[in-house]
Design a protein around this motif. Sequence first.
Motif, PDB file in Angstrom:
ATOM      1  N   ALA A  97       3.704   2.378  -5.422  1.00 32.08           N
ATOM      2  CA  ALA A  97       5.237   2.148  -5.732  1.00 32.08           C
ATOM      3  C   ALA A  97       5.610   2.536  -6.856  1.00 32.08           C
ATOM      4  O   ALA A  97       5.097   2.797  -8.130  1.00 32.08           O
ATOM      5  CB  ALA A  97       5.342   0.517  -5.826  1.00 32.08           C
ATOM      6  N   VAL A  98       7.112   3.298  -7.021  1.00 28.88           N
ATOM      7  CA  VAL A  98       7.661   4.014  -8.267  1.00 28.88           C
ATOM      8  C   VAL A  98       8.967   3.094  -8.164  1.00 28.88           C
ATOM      9  O   VAL A  98       9.656   3.076  -7.399  1.00 28.88           O
ATOM     10  CB  VAL A  98       7.930   5.476  -8.007  1.00 28.88           C
ATOM     11  CG1 VAL A  98       8.445   6.007  -8.996  1.00 28.88           C
ATOM     12  CG2 VAL A  98       6.374   6.214  -7.889  1.00 28.88           C
ATOM     13  N   ALA A 108       5.198   3.602 -12.218  1.00 27.58           N
ATOM     14  CA  ALA A 108       4.362   3.704 -11.019  1.00 27.58           C
ATOM     15  C   ALA A 108       3.157   2.510 -10.790  1.00 27.58           C
ATOM     16  O   ALA A 108       2.577   2.513 -11.976  1.00 27.58           O
ATOM     17  CB  ALA A 108       3.796   4.850 -11.079  1.00 27.58           C
ATOM     18  N   SER A 109       2.912   2.234  -9.762  1.00 25.69           N
ATOM     19  CA  SER A 109       1.893   1.209  -9.585  1.00 25.69           C
ATOM     20  C   SER A 109       1.013   1.413  -8.290  1.00 25.69           C
ATOM     21  O   SER A 109       1.635   2.021  -7.423  1.00 25.69           O
ATOM     22  CB  SER A 109       2.373  -0.162  -9.290  1.00 25.69           C
ATOM     23  OG  SER A 109       3.182  -0.855 -10.459  1.00 25.69           O
ATOM     24  N   TRP A 110      -0.319   1.249  -8.451  1.00 26.79           N
ATOM     25  CA  TRP A 110      -1.315   1.850  -7.444  1.00 26.79           C
ATOM     26  C   TRP A 110      -1.718   0.365  -6.964  1.00 26.79           C
ATOM     27  O   TRP A 110      -2.366  -0.539  -7.994  1.00 26.79           O
ATOM     28  CB  TRP A 110      -2.232   2.759  -7.899  1.00 26.79           C
ATOM     29  CG  TRP A 110      -1.669   4.160  -7.989  1.00 26.79           C
ATOM     30  CD1 TRP A 110      -1.099   4.702  -9.088  1.00 26.79           C
ATOM     31  CD2 TRP A 110      -1.514   5.098  -7.065  1.00 26.79           C
ATOM     32  NE1 TRP A 110      -0.551   6.039  -8.649  1.00 26.79           N
ATOM     33  CE2 TRP A 110      -1.032   6.339  -7.512  1.00 26.79           C
ATOM     34  CE3 TRP A 110      -1.920   5.247  -5.526  1.00 26.79           C
ATOM     35  CZ2 TRP A 110      -0.801   7.194  -6.742  1.00 26.79           C
ATOM     36  CZ3 TRP A 110      -1.739   6.253  -4.742  1.00 26.79           C
ATOM     37  CH2 TRP A 110      -1.000   7.292  -5.383  1.00 26.79           C
ATOM     38  N   GLY A 111      -2.163   0.131  -5.690  1.00 31.20           N
ATOM     39  CA  GLY A 111      -2.977  -0.680  -5.250  1.00 31.20           C
ATOM     40  C   GLY A 111      -4.393  -0.117  -4.867  1.00 31.20           C
ATOM     41  O   GLY A 111      -4.685   0.945  -5.344  1.00 31.20           O
ATOM     42  N   ARG A 112      -5.154  -1.203  -4.752  1.00 34.58           N
ATOM     43  CA  ARG A 112      -6.754  -0.778  -4.604  1.00 34.58           C
ATOM     44  C   ARG A 112      -6.768  -0.144  -3.089  1.00 34.58           C
ATOM     45  O   ARG A 112      -5.880  -0.274  -2.168  1.00 34.58           O
ATOM     46  CB  ARG A 112      -7.684  -1.787  -4.420  1.00 34.58           C
ATOM     47  CG  ARG A 112      -7.891  -2.419  -5.972  1.00 34.58           C
ATOM     48  CD  ARG A 112      -8.911  -3.538  -5.994  1.00 34.58           C
ATOM     49  NE  ARG A 112      -9.284  -3.854  -7.371  1.00 34.58           N
ATOM     50  CZ  ARG A 112     -10.203  -4.847  -7.416  1.00 34.58           C
ATOM     51  NH1 ARG A 112     -10.960  -5.319  -6.507  1.00 34.58           N
ATOM     52  NH2 ARG A 112     -10.388  -5.312  -8.702  1.00 34.58           N
ATOM     53  N   GLY A 113      -7.612   0.683  -2.887  1.00 37.09           N
ATOM     54  CA  GLY A 113      -7.672   1.433  -1.483  1.00 37.09           C
ATOM     55  C   GLY A 113      -8.313   0.466  -0.632  1.00 37.09           C
ATOM     56  O   GLY A 113      -9.101  -0.320  -0.730  1.00 37.09           O
ATOM     57  N   THR A 114      -7.848   0.801   0.830  1.00 38.52           N
ATOM     58  CA  THR A 114      -8.421   0.088   1.876  1.00 38.52           C
ATOM     59  C   THR A 114      -8.745   1.320   2.720  1.00 38.52           C
ATOM     60  O   THR A 114      -8.342   2.648   3.063  1.00 38.52           O
ATOM     61  CB  THR A 114      -7.532  -0.363   2.171  1.00 38.52           C
ATOM     62  OG1 THR A 114      -7.987  -1.416   3.239  1.00 38.52           O
ATOM     63  CG2 THR A 114      -6.129  -0.013   3.021  1.00 38.52           C
TER      64      THR A 114
END
Length: 120
Positions: A97-98, A108-114
């Motif tokens: 998300a930006v 900017a935010s990042w989630g953990r990968g799936t």
Amino acid sequence: VQLQASGGGGSVQAGGSLRLSCVASGNMASDNTVAWYRQAPEKKRELVAEITSGGITKYADSVKDRFTISRDKASNAVNLEMNSLNAEDTAVYYCNAVEINDFGDKYASWGRGTQVTVSS
């Protein structure tokens, strides 16, 4: 904002479908773009799809007409519907998300990968 990605794990057969969900905790800036990226082994991370706060979408050529990104405002989520999956879709998928605040600053935010695994 923290992002929680879900919907991956396990394995899906080629030709099958899967839905990934990215839920944001807290309120995002009204001006934001949420995207899904993916990274296959030994490959660079690539943009899969993105959606702006205004609903404008963008897709990688490799997923056009197969994947659909959408917002679920009620659950503060951005979903990625993936159809006609093939082995080339196997990758770790990340939510991003930006946000742009009133001063034009970007966060900017990042989630953990799936993990998405497509078996032939």
